[in-house]
Design a protein around this motif. Structure first.
Motif, PDB file in Angstrom:
ATOM      1  N   SER A  56     -60.396 -44.711  -4.172  1.00  0.00           N
ATOM      2  CA  SER A  56     -59.999 -44.393  -2.799  1.00  0.00           C
ATOM      3  C   SER A  56     -58.840 -45.265  -2.325  1.00  0.00           C
ATOM      4  O   SER A  56     -58.162 -44.940  -1.353  1.00  0.00           O
ATOM      5  CB  SER A  56     -61.192 -44.567  -1.845  1.00  0.00           C
ATOM      6  N   ASN A 101     -57.708 -52.322   1.906  1.00  0.00           N
ATOM      7  CA  ASN A 101     -57.720 -52.048   0.467  1.00  0.00           C
ATOM      8  C   ASN A 101     -58.268 -53.213  -0.354  1.00  0.00           C
ATOM      9  O   ASN A 101     -59.022 -53.017  -1.314  1.00  0.00           O
ATOM     10  CB  ASN A 101     -56.305 -51.688  -0.002  1.00  0.00           C
ATOM     11  N   TYR A 331     -54.992 -43.450   7.477  1.00  0.00           N
ATOM     12  CA  TYR A 331     -55.095 -44.608   6.590  1.00  0.00           C
ATOM     13  C   TYR A 331     -55.492 -45.908   7.293  1.00  0.00           C
ATOM     14  O   TYR A 331     -55.917 -46.849   6.619  1.00  0.00           O
ATOM     15  CB  TYR A 331     -53.773 -44.810   5.847  1.00  0.00           C
ATOM     16  N   GLU A 335     -59.893 -44.778   8.223  1.00  0.00           N
ATOM     17  CA  GLU A 335     -60.333 -45.515   7.034  1.00  0.00           C
ATOM     18  C   GLU A 335     -61.142 -46.733   7.438  1.00  0.00           C
ATOM     19  O   GLU A 335     -62.140 -47.079   6.804  1.00  0.00           O
ATOM     20  CB  GLU A 335     -59.112 -45.940   6.204  1.00  0.00           C
ATOM     21  N   LYS A 338     -64.833 -45.684   8.723  1.00  0.00           N
ATOM     22  CA  LYS A 338     -65.807 -45.055   7.828  1.00  0.00           C
ATOM     23  C   LYS A 338     -67.145 -45.774   7.833  1.00  0.00           C
ATOM     24  O   LYS A 338     -67.231 -46.963   7.540  1.00  0.00           O
ATOM     25  CB  LYS A 338     -65.263 -45.013   6.396  1.00  0.00           C
ATOM     26  N   GLU A 352     -63.760 -38.173  10.190  1.00  0.00           N
ATOM     27  CA  GLU A 352     -62.835 -38.149   9.043  1.00  0.00           C
ATOM     28  C   GLU A 352     -61.503 -37.535   9.485  1.00  0.00           C
ATOM     29  O   GLU A 352     -61.427 -36.817  10.480  1.00  0.00           O
ATOM     30  CB  GLU A 352     -63.442 -37.414   7.846  1.00  0.00           C
TER      31      GLU A 352
END
Length: 365
Positions: A56, A101, A331, A335, A338, A352
């Protein structure tokens, strides 16, 4: 003004000796044959969960079978790497997006190595070529990441200047071998990683991609987790493995490049302060930038720069929706949301990004 009194970022890096210590992974107790099948199933489920978590992160993965194999053989013991050239203010893609990330990568069991590329900033003439200022900017970057929620338990910051000085023989020997196996034409094609064209390059900028390729091997990186804009030099590392007979190639996990807020920008630009939200912007600045950002509903023909920034199925499309507001929503906001919270727009709850984009294009938002 110089930043002082820092913790791990200001401490000297321990001399590299074939790997940095990671958290010990407890040995599993010996299983009876009856328990073996459920245990194997549990292991497969963990590998799949970690694979999906890492996948992801990447808009591109070279390659998925290699990533699964790595997670099976080196669970909790693999290294990811990204390098950052300290070069002024940090925008939201470098800050919040990177923190999101990195947290995924460490949650999947990896150790994330940040290459604080002070010498690279010097080679690329950042901060007027003043190494002391470049180092101060590197320290500022680390503080921003801490403040925006990056979990630091399995994150390491390694200064380029210290590391290369302490490991000079191994480093320069590897760089010379990569140089020997790489044509000048191939190196020039990599120079877009610096935001430079092939013409009018300095000698230092020719060395830059060769050294960046070398970093991957000296840091013992299993995964190169950089942006799509850096994929050329990461692919060079894989090509070198083929020519040098190195069996385990570094896996490439290239993250998405957030669009610039100005119409037609494939990625953010530090030279234009209105092309991005910066991490120290005031609320008023953030609101102003978002409210004046490009927000079209129709796709447009891709520019050459946009083609460079896209991989996989997106690379095959001739038109793109140049909407940075939806990009930020997908993003960054969604993100980060979530599993934690939903977003309410015009009385409708969203969990989403696809639904938000669909309703926006349909005129419901």
């Amino acid at each position: 003004m110089a930043i002082v009194g820092l913790d791990e970022i200001s401490r000297p890096v321990k001399k590299y000796a074939g790997g940095y210590p990671t958290a010990a992974v407890p040995s599993a107790p010996a299983a009876s044959s009856a328990a073996a099948a459920p245990s194997a199933a549990a292991g497969d489920a963990t590998v799949e969960r970690n694979f999906q978590l890492l996948r992801s992160v990447g808009e591109e993965c070279q390659t998925e079978p290699e990533l699964r194999d790595l997670l099976t053989k080196k669970a909790g013991k693999f290294n990811l790497y990204d390098g950052f050239e300290p070069s002024g203010r940090m925008h939201i893609a470098q800050g919040l997006f990177k923190a999101i990330n990195v947290n995924k990568c460490t949650e999947a069991g990896g150790t994330f190595k940040f290459w604080v590329a002070d010498w690279f900033g010097l080679m690329n003439d950042k901060m007027g070529g003043d190494l002391a200022k470049i180092k101060d900017v590197g320290k500022y970057f680390v503080h921003v990441w801490k403040s925006c929620g990056m979990r630091m338990e399995n994150v390491q910051f390694i200064w380029t200047s210290e590391f290369i000085e302490q490991n000079a023989t191994e480093y320069w020997t590897k760089m010379l071998d990569i140089s020997r196996n790489t044509s000048m034409t191939r190196i020039k094609k990599c120079c877009t990683i610096m935001g430079r064209g092939e013409g009018n390059l300095t000698a230092a900028q020719i060395l830059y991609p060769l050294m960046q390729c070398t970093d991957i091997f000296l840091l013992r990186a299993d995964i190169c987790q950089l942006g799509v804009d850096q994929r050329k030099v990461n692919m060079l590392a894989r090509e070198y493995c083929a020519s040098a007979g190195i069996k385990n190639k570094p896996i490439i996990l290239s993250h998405h490049m957030l669009m610039g807020l100005i119409a037609g920008q494939a990625k953010m630009s530090k030279s234009n302060p209105d092309s991005a939200v910066f991490m120290e912007d005031s609320k008023e600045d953030v609101r102003r930038k978002i409210m004046q950002a490009s927000c079209p509903k129709e796709k447009e023909k891709k520019t050459s720069e946009q083609s460079e920034m896209q991989v996989g199925a997106l690379a095959e499309e001739t038109e793109v929706l140049n909407n940075p507001v939806l990009d930020y929503m997908r993003y960054l906001i969604m993100e980060n949301a979530k599993g934690r919270y939903t977003i309410t727009i015009n009385g409708t709850q969203y969990d989403e990004a696809d639904s938000i984009e669909r309703d926006f294009l349909a005129g419901k938002i």
